[in-house]
Design an enzyme around this catalytic site. Structure first.
Site, PDB file in Angstrom:
ATOM      1  N   ARG A 113      33.307  58.888  50.109  1.00 18.40           N
ATOM      2  CA  ARG A 113      33.081  57.570  50.872  1.00 18.40           C
ATOM      3  C   ARG A 113      34.155  57.906  51.647  1.00 18.40           C
ATOM      4  NH1 ARG A 113      33.644  51.815  47.855  1.00 18.40           N
ATOM      5  NH2 ARG A 113      35.951  51.865  48.707  1.00 18.40           N
ATOM      6  N   TYR A 152      38.446  46.827  54.085  1.00 17.25           N
ATOM      7  CA  TYR A 152      38.343  46.987  52.533  1.00 17.25           C
ATOM      8  C   TYR A 152      38.125  48.894  52.269  1.00 17.25           C
ATOM      9  CZ  TYR A 152      35.351  48.228  49.239  1.00 17.25           C
ATOM     10  OH  TYR A 152      34.621  49.355  48.152  1.00 17.25           O
ATOM     11  N   ASP A 158      31.093  52.454  53.091  1.00 18.64           N
ATOM     12  CA  ASP A 158      30.796  50.723  52.233  1.00 18.64           C
ATOM     13  C   ASP A 158      31.051  50.324  53.179  1.00 18.64           C
ATOM     14  OD1 ASP A 158      30.112  48.928  50.608  1.00 18.64           O
ATOM     15  OD2 ASP A 158      31.471  49.809  48.600  1.00 18.64           O
ATOM     16  N   HIS A 209      30.537  46.572  52.409  1.00 16.47           N
ATOM     17  CA  HIS A 209      30.572  46.139  51.807  1.00 16.47           C
ATOM     18  C   HIS A 209      30.378  44.083  52.470  1.00 16.47           C
ATOM     19  CE1 HIS A 209      34.008  44.544  48.259  1.00 16.47           C
ATOM     20  NE2 HIS A 209      33.082  45.695  48.222  1.00 16.47           N
ATOM     21  N   GLU A 230      26.786  51.829  52.625  1.00 17.08           N
ATOM     22  CA  GLU A 230      26.532  50.978  51.393  1.00 17.08           C
ATOM     23  C   GLU A 230      26.736  49.585  51.873  1.00 17.08           C
ATOM     24  OE1 GLU A 230      28.923  52.144  48.497  1.00 17.08           O
ATOM     25  OE2 GLU A 230      29.395  50.672  47.544  1.00 17.08           O
ATOM     26  N   GLU A 253      25.458  46.865  44.063  1.00 16.12           N
ATOM     27  CA  GLU A 253      26.485  46.796  43.045  1.00 16.12           C
ATOM     28  C   GLU A 253      26.490  45.317  42.388  1.00 16.12           C
ATOM     29  OE1 GLU A 253      29.460  48.922  45.634  1.00 16.12           O
ATOM     30  OE2 GLU A 253      30.402  46.635  44.898  1.00 16.12           O
ATOM     31  N   ARG A 286      22.163  50.625  43.830  1.00 12.29           N
ATOM     32  CA  ARG A 286      23.058  50.493  43.476  1.00 12.29           C
ATOM     33  C   ARG A 286      23.832  50.330  41.884  1.00 12.29           C
ATOM     34  NH1 ARG A 286      27.742  52.995  44.024  1.00 12.29           N
ATOM     35  NH2 ARG A 286      28.949  51.419  44.749  1.00 12.29           N
ATOM     36  N   GLU A 331      29.118  56.935  41.704  1.00 16.23           N
ATOM     37  CA  GLU A 331      30.337  57.325  42.121  1.00 16.23           C
ATOM     38  C   GLU A 331      31.664  57.950  41.106  1.00 16.23           C
ATOM     39  OE1 GLU A 331      31.052  52.533  43.394  1.00 16.23           O
ATOM     40  OE2 GLU A 331      32.761  53.165  44.373  1.00 16.23           O
ATOM     41  N   TRP A 356      34.766  39.226  51.570  1.00 15.42           N
ATOM     42  CA  TRP A 356      35.316  40.843  50.740  1.00 15.42           C
ATOM     43  C   TRP A 356      34.464  41.932  51.131  1.00 15.42           C
ATOM     44  CZ3 TRP A 356      35.970  43.224  47.024  1.00 15.42           C
ATOM     45  CH2 TRP A 356      36.813  44.501  46.720  1.00 15.42           C
TER      46      TRP A 356
HETATM   47  C1  CS2 Z   1      33.044  49.101  45.241  1.00  9.68           C
HETATM   48  C2  CS2 Z   1      33.569  48.487  44.843  1.00  9.68           C
HETATM   49  O1  CS2 Z   1      32.804  51.043  44.310  1.00  9.68           O
HETATM   50  C3  CS2 Z   1      32.434  49.945  45.427  1.00  9.68           C
HETATM   51  O2  CS2 Z   1      31.409  50.649  46.659  1.00  9.68           O
HETATM   52  O3  CS2 Z   1      32.641  48.210  46.517  1.00  9.68           O
HETATM   53  O4  CS2 Z   1      34.779  48.817  44.751  1.00  9.68           O
HETATM   54  C4  CS2 Z   1      33.790  46.686  44.482  1.00  9.68           C
HETATM   55  O5  CS2 Z   1      34.761  46.347  45.321  1.00  9.68           O
HETATM   56  C5  CS2 Z   1      34.462  46.919  42.834  1.00  9.68           C
HETATM   57  O6  CS2 Z   1      33.591  46.709  42.123  1.00  9.68           O
HETATM   58  C6  CS2 Z   1      34.334  45.736  42.914  1.00  9.68           C
HETATM   59  O7  CS2 Z   1      34.581  44.761  41.396  1.00  9.68           O
HETATM   60 MG    MG Z   2      30.398  48.729  47.250  1.00 11.62          MG
END
Ligand code: CS2
Ligand code: MG
Length: 402
Positions: free
Chosen positions: A147, A159, A210, A212, A236, A262, A283, A339, A402
């Site tokens: 990634r 991020y 990602d 996010h 992602e 996630e 995910r 991951e 975020w």
């Molecule tokens: C992220 C995470 O792993 C990922 O793909 O999006 O780092 C996420 O920000 C954290 O799990 C938040 O607690």
């Molecule tokens: Mg993520």
């Protein structure tokens, strides 16, 4: 066998973890992760006050019944706090059952259906050269999928890019910090990043990215389209998934594969996305999604639609969740990728484990149960500390994802 007692272990070896330990009257115990990043004590209180009293005296082998008791029996359903608490119990019970039968947990989930599990690492840099350097370091460690996140010119904190070149860790102790975000600058920059990385590493390494949850569907569609020449493994969380129809729009415009889930806490968060084939990778997190029992069902439903898994594996999920993801992932047919964001050496010491990484792949090891324990003396030296995820604002001050 009966559940004799259950208790929580809260610790902060570099970051917070909430761990449930369920003991049986035959001396076998199981561990479950109950960590919800930035909201840890809410899950701890839910377990302590409302769940643990209901467990005592039950048959630990009755995993499905206990899951339904905690889900349907509560009347109030879903939500990350509830589902993380249920997951902690569920994973601890699977651990107990596999230990009692003296076999690695994957054998109770169908047995191994592959030798190893492809994992992806996190590379990041303050700028394009920094990101490329980080990608190369991970290639040297044998990773086949990486990634890539990079600082965006004119955006103060992107991020996935840590301060001071450290490993990326999403939570920060103290109150939430605030970062600034510009979608316009990001959208212009991201294709340049992937053009440069692809040129440098060639065609054989899988690249992931990602977003996010930061874009609108049409912005994500534009990004996916502009990244097509660099054939990403996935993009992602392109857009927040509360409105699942947004993913239809993305799908109409781009062939860049999409991963999400996630922040989901129930199969129902993913139902439309899967049955409409708007995503390629699910995910969901074992801990926030209700445990192995829930995720096995979600994965089996996804398999029917050729949607594969990419279970969340960030450092805010404890080694107990990582082990659970590996046992489930090695067993199901539609495993996609895992991951791999390694924990700090201290966190690894607090949670001794049998899972291992080698040459781009991981496997859960062959110890009975999950193959993870906890060093409670060491954990006791690192008490819980309040910590939060950052919040983000647009350049004009508007609060954004975020
Ligand atoms: C992220 C995470 O792993 C990922 O793909 O999006 O780092 C996420 O920000 C954290 O799990 C938040 O607690
Ligand atoms: Mg993520």
């Amino acid at each position: 066998m009966k559940i004799a007692s259950a208790r929580l272990i809260l610790c902060s070896p570099d970051r917070n973890f909430v761990t449930l330990r369920i003991e049986t009257d035959e001396g076998i115990y199981g561990l479950g992760d109950a960590t919800l990043n930035g909201r840890e004590l809410a899950v701890a209180a839910y377990l302590e006050e409302h769940v643990i009293p209901c467990l005592i005296g039950r048959d630990p082998f009755a995993i499905e019944d206990i899951w339904q008791y905690l889900y349907r029996g509560a009347y109030w359903r879903r939500g990350p706090v509830t589902m993380s608490a249920i997951a902690a119990v569920d994973v601890a019970l699977w651990d107990i059952k596999a230990k009692a039968l003296d076999t690695p947990l994957y054998n109770l989930l169908g047995g191994k259906s592959r030798q190893g599990m492809l994992v992806y690492a996190h590379a990041n840099g303050a700028d394009i050269p920094g990101a490329i350097e980080s990608v190369k370091r991970h290639i040297d460690q044998g990773y086949l999928a990486i990634r890539v996140q990079s600082g965006v010119p004119g955006v103060n904190a992107s991020y996935g890019v840590p301060k001071g070149g450290k490993a990326y860790e999403p939570a920060e102790r103290g109150l939430p910090s605030e970062s600034l975000w510009s979608t316009e600058r990001y959208l212009n920059f991201a294709p340049k990043l992937f053009e440069a990385v692809r040129m440098e590493v060639g065609e054989d390494i899988h690249l992931l990215h990602d977003l996010h949850h930061r874009l609108t569907p049409i912005e994500a569609a534009r990004l996916g389209k502009s990244l097509e020449p660099y054939h990403l493994f996935w993009m992602e969380d392109p857009t927040p998934a509360e409105n699942q129809d947004g993913f239809r729009l993305i799908r109409q415009h781009t062939t860049t594969p999409v991963a999400t889930g996630e922040v989901f806490n129930s199969f129902w968060d993913a139902h439309d996305l899967i049955r409409n084939q708007w995503i390629d990778y699910l995910r969901m997190t074992i801990v926030h999604g209700g445990g192995i029992t829930a995720l096995k069902k979600a994965a089996d439903f996804a398999a029917v639609y050729q949607v594969r898994t990419g279970f969340h594996g960030a450092t805010d999920l404890s080694p107990v969740t990582m082990a659970a993801a590996l046992h489930l992932g090695i067993a199901i047919h539609n495993f996609g990728i895992q991951e791999h964001m390694p924990h700090t050496p201290l966190a690894d010491q607090v949670f001794p484990h049998h899972y291992r990484y080698e040459g781009g792949y991981m496997d859960p090891g062959d110890a009975p149960g999950l193959g993870v324990s906890i060093d409670e003396d060491l954990a006791g030296q690192y008490p819980y500390q309040r910590a939060y995820l950052p919040v983000a604002r647009k350049l004009d001050g508007t609060l954004t994802d975020w």
